[in-house]
Design an enzyme around this catalytic site. Sequence first.
Site, PDB file in Angstrom:
ATOM      1  N   ASN A 123      35.692  40.175  48.948  1.00 50.55           N
ATOM      2  CA  ASN A 123      35.481  40.496  47.535  1.00 50.55           C
ATOM      3  C   ASN A 123      36.076  39.375  46.683  1.00 50.55           C
ATOM      4  OD1 ASN A 123      34.872  42.164  45.237  1.00 50.55           O
ATOM      5  ND2 ASN A 123      37.029  42.756  45.145  1.00 50.55           N
ATOM      6  N   HIS A 125      38.024  38.985  43.021  1.00 49.25           N
ATOM      7  CA  HIS A 125      38.696  39.797  41.990  1.00 49.25           C
ATOM      8  C   HIS A 125      39.226  38.868  40.901  1.00 49.25           C
ATOM      9  CE1 HIS A 125      40.896  43.112  40.256  1.00 49.25           C
ATOM     10  NE2 HIS A 125      41.933  42.296  40.131  1.00 49.25           N
TER      11      HIS A 125
HETATM   12  C1  GRF Z   1      33.128  39.045  38.597  1.00 50.85           C
HETATM   13  O1  GRF Z   1      33.654  38.379  37.513  1.00 50.85           O
HETATM   14  C2  GRF Z   1      34.206  39.550  39.522  1.00 50.85           C
HETATM   15  O2  GRF Z   1      35.456  39.084  39.179  1.00 50.85           O
HETATM   16  C3  GRF Z   1      34.236  41.024  39.361  1.00 50.85           C
HETATM   17  O3  GRF Z   1      32.979  41.384  38.862  1.00 50.85           O
HETATM   18  C4  GRF Z   1      32.397  40.284  38.176  1.00 50.85           C
HETATM   19  C5  GRF Z   1      30.956  40.239  38.521  1.00 50.85           C
HETATM   20  O4  GRF Z   1      30.267  39.308  37.751  1.00 50.85           O
HETATM   21  N1  GRF Z   1      34.608  41.639  40.608  1.00 50.85           N
HETATM   22  P1  GRF Z   1      28.866  38.776  38.221  1.00 50.85           P
HETATM   23  O5  GRF Z   1      27.955  39.979  38.377  1.00 50.85           O
HETATM   24  O6  GRF Z   1      29.049  38.025  39.503  1.00 50.85           O
HETATM   25  O7  GRF Z   1      28.387  37.896  37.111  1.00 50.85           O
END
Ligand code: GRF
Length: 220
Positions: A123, A125
């Site tokens: 993941n 974060h």
């Molecule tokens: C990311 O910024 C990540 O940190 C979080 O969710 C966001 C998703 O953004 N877990 P995207 O859909 O990849 O633009």
Amino acid sequence: MHPELSIFTSGSTHKIRVGVLGSGKGSNLVALAEAARLPKCPYEIVVVGSDVENAGILHRAADFGITPVYLPPGRYRTKLEPEAEQHAARVLREAGVEVVALAGFMRILKNDFLGAFAGRVINIHPSLLPAFPGLQAWKQALDYGAKVAGCTVHFVDQGIDTGAIIMQMAVPIEDTDTETTLHARIQDAERIIYPEALRLLTLGQIEMQGRLCRHAVAKG
Ligand code: GRF
């Protein structure tokens, strides 16, 4: 070494098949998919799933010619129903997925899914974990008065943002930052470290000892 990680350490002769799950606009998917197009990239993205029927991430997947799949979540708000989780695992397994990369997937995954891909779910974060787990981590950092924020690529375990840390990047917080400006800079950093962490992992260059992940020098 986590036994389930042996697929990453044996010097795979094929591109590792990655499935991406997300609920949002898909900017991290785009970064991963662009990196996957580079020569010698050790992974390919074979399927993208979302619990949100019309999510941007599904459209971005289609832009790259990757199969988009809507995964109906069931009646809960923060997790998948057990049947939905089993369905998601089945869809990914049938696509031959070896590694799952979460990219803004807004539901907690439980054992029906994590058990199916044990030790192979990662993941991204938007904080320097273990600081500020959970939602809107960039806002948490701002509200706390932190001077440095950042992002973390980590393995997913049963906890919330508690799994072993693979890679991090720091992002300074400026006095003039708003939630929007800080979040945007953190997302810029995410798009740098997520493809790189996945590259090293699928190359077999991440070694684990307990919860410590180290960048190993390629053998042979
Ligand atoms: C990311 O910024 C990540 O940190 C979080 O969710 C966001 C998703 O953004 N877990 P995207 O859909 O990849 O633009």
